[in-house]
Design an enzyme around this catalytic site. Structure first.
Site, PDB file in Angstrom:
ATOM      1  N   THR A   1      -4.402  25.735 -10.059  1.00 27.89           N
ATOM      2  CA  THR A   1      -3.310  25.409 -10.988  1.00 27.89           C
ATOM      3  C   THR A   1      -2.958  26.596 -11.885  1.00 27.89           C
ATOM      4  OG1 THR A   1      -4.751  24.655 -12.761  1.00 27.89           O
ATOM      5  CG2 THR A   1      -4.124  23.022 -11.108  1.00 27.89           C
ATOM      6  N   CYS A   2      -1.859  26.434 -12.640  1.00 28.85           N
ATOM      7  CA  CYS A   2      -1.377  27.511 -13.507  1.00 28.85           C
ATOM      8  C   CYS A   2      -2.081  27.554 -14.848  1.00 28.85           C
ATOM      9  CB  CYS A   2       0.115  27.359 -13.731  1.00 28.85           C
ATOM     10  SG  CYS A   2       1.023  27.726 -12.247  1.00 28.85           S
ATOM     11  N   ASP A   3      -3.090  26.746 -15.066  1.00 30.60           N
ATOM     12  CA  ASP A   3      -3.827  26.783 -16.330  1.00 30.60           C
ATOM     13  C   ASP A   3      -4.976  27.773 -16.194  1.00 30.60           C
ATOM     14  OD1 ASP A   3      -5.529  26.241 -18.530  1.00 30.60           O
ATOM     15  OD2 ASP A   3      -4.523  24.320 -18.765  1.00 30.60           O
TER      16      ASP A   3
END
Ligand code: PLP
Length: 380
Positions: free
Chosen positions: A327-329
């Site tokens: 994910t983009c986190d």
């Protein structure tokens, strides 16, 4: 990994269905685990901690084998009832409950509740008149890889007052509970907790309150990277501690295994999405998988739970890798402080198998963060 899981994954691949990560849980392993707990602690009733894996298949199997259920919410109570458990086999074991949820549980027939302070006792006296309560005491959880901190429980001296209040408000002060911390590697961890529980029993008796039950919680470990002692050793050690602290007046006892019941029954299959380095000089590779913290591997939070990971290149030379989710986190990194050794020959597209993932995975998987669907699960 069991033959059944291997065959399942082979078929899934051959049908081209392996486009997303998945968890496969072998119910035969859960069955064996239940029998192992029953044999190792024959005088204790098993209350499976539903939170560890609330899949209907797991709950129905355990209900059919005679298990009771430790639940944390009304939703979990309803799942246990739907699986065939009668209300007398269900406890509402969360010390933090809304009064309307207590009333709802009471209407569903639940009569066993946990508390750790006066305010919670007052709520139960109003919403579940006459119910049985057990008071959770604080424990420091030394030796546990996933300690449960000071969030739950009270000092043993306060427990006596809490149970006294329960009696005065028309409830049945039923017993004491504690949790020695999850993934507890020390078989002797229950000794000091049982010593504390026996002191509360004696102090209560002096006030005319006769307690009947000790809830010894969960904490039984599952095998990740390191071996763990077998359940039978925990059983022996707990029995010795009960004799030591309660003499020949051992009370009714309950255990609430979660991780130890389902952890080793599950395998997650995941795919390597990318392998890269942050500079040409770097020795450490970054390996990005199609599952991460938000896909179900939340227990890697502080890297204390270190899963065993199998690759198609096992036996090849290994080098340390940072393992990260898709994910983009930027918090979605599994192992970085202590990089994870993986084969030098690892390639993008390889399938990895993450072992011991039957507990605390599917329920931690988020609904569509970055549009990634929740972890697909199969119970076979
Ligand atoms: N009982 C209670 C009250 C819990 O809070 C938990 C876990 O959080 C468990 C049992 C299950 O613990 P474990 O998974 O370590 O067996």
């Amino acid at each position: 990994m069991t033959e059944r899981i291997q065959e399942f994954l082979r078929n899934r691949r051959s049908e081209g269905l392996d486009t997303e990560p998945c968890l496969v849980v072998d119910l035969e392993v859960v069955r064996d685990n239940y029998q192992t707990f029953s044999k190792a602690l024959p005088d204790s009733r098993v209350f499976y901690a539903v939170k560890a894996n609330p899949a209907p298949e797991v709950l129905s199997l355990l209900a059919s084998m005679g298990s009771c259920f430790d639940t944390a919410t009304v939703a979990e109570i309803e799942m246990a009832l739907a699986a065939g458990a009668t209300p007398d086999r269900i406890s509402y074991g969360n010390t933090i409950k809304k009064e309307r949820d207590i009333a709802r549980a009471f209407a569903l027939g639940i009569r066993l509740f946990s508390v750790d302070c006066a305010a919670e006792v007052e709520k139960i006296a109003r919403a579940a008149p006459g119910a049985k309560v057990f008071c959770r005491i604080l424990y420091d959880c030394a030796g546990a890889e996933w300690p449960l901190s000071r969030k739950f429980g009270c000092d043993p001296e306060m427990a006596v007052d809490v149970l006294d209040l329960a009696k005065r408000l028309g409830l049945e002060p039923y017993g004491i509970s504690f949790h020695v911390g999850s993934q507890q590697r020390k078989v002797k961890a229950w000794d000091r907790a049982l010593a504390m529980a026996s002191t509360v029993f004696r102090d209560c008796a002096e006030r005319g309150i006769n307690l009947s039950m000790v809830n010894m919680g969960g904490g039984f470990p599952t095998k990740y990277l390191r071996d763990v002692p077998p359940v039978v050793q925990y059983g022996r050690s707990i029995f010795r501690a009960l004799r030591k602290h309660f003499g020949n007046q051992i009370p009714e006892t309950i255990i609430e295994p979660g991780r130890g019941m389902v952890g080793n029954a599950g395998i997650i299959e995941t795919e390597v999405v990318l392998i890269s380095k942050k500079s040409d000089e770097d020795e450490v590779r970054w390996v990005y998988l199609d599952i991460g913290k938000f896909g179900g591997l939340a227990e890697t939070m502080d890297e204390s739970i270190r899963y065993a990971i199998r690759t198609p290149h096992d036996g090849a030379e290994m080098t340390p890798c940072v393992l990260a989710g898709p994910t983009c986190d930027s918090a979605d990194v599994l192992y970085e402080k202590m990089p994870y050794p993986l084969p030098v020959t690892l390639e993008i597209g390889d399938k990895l198998l993450i072992e011991g993932t039957g507990a605390y995975t599917s329920t931690y998987s988020s609904v569509a963060f970055n549009g990634i669907p929740p972890l697909r699960t199969y119970h076979i």
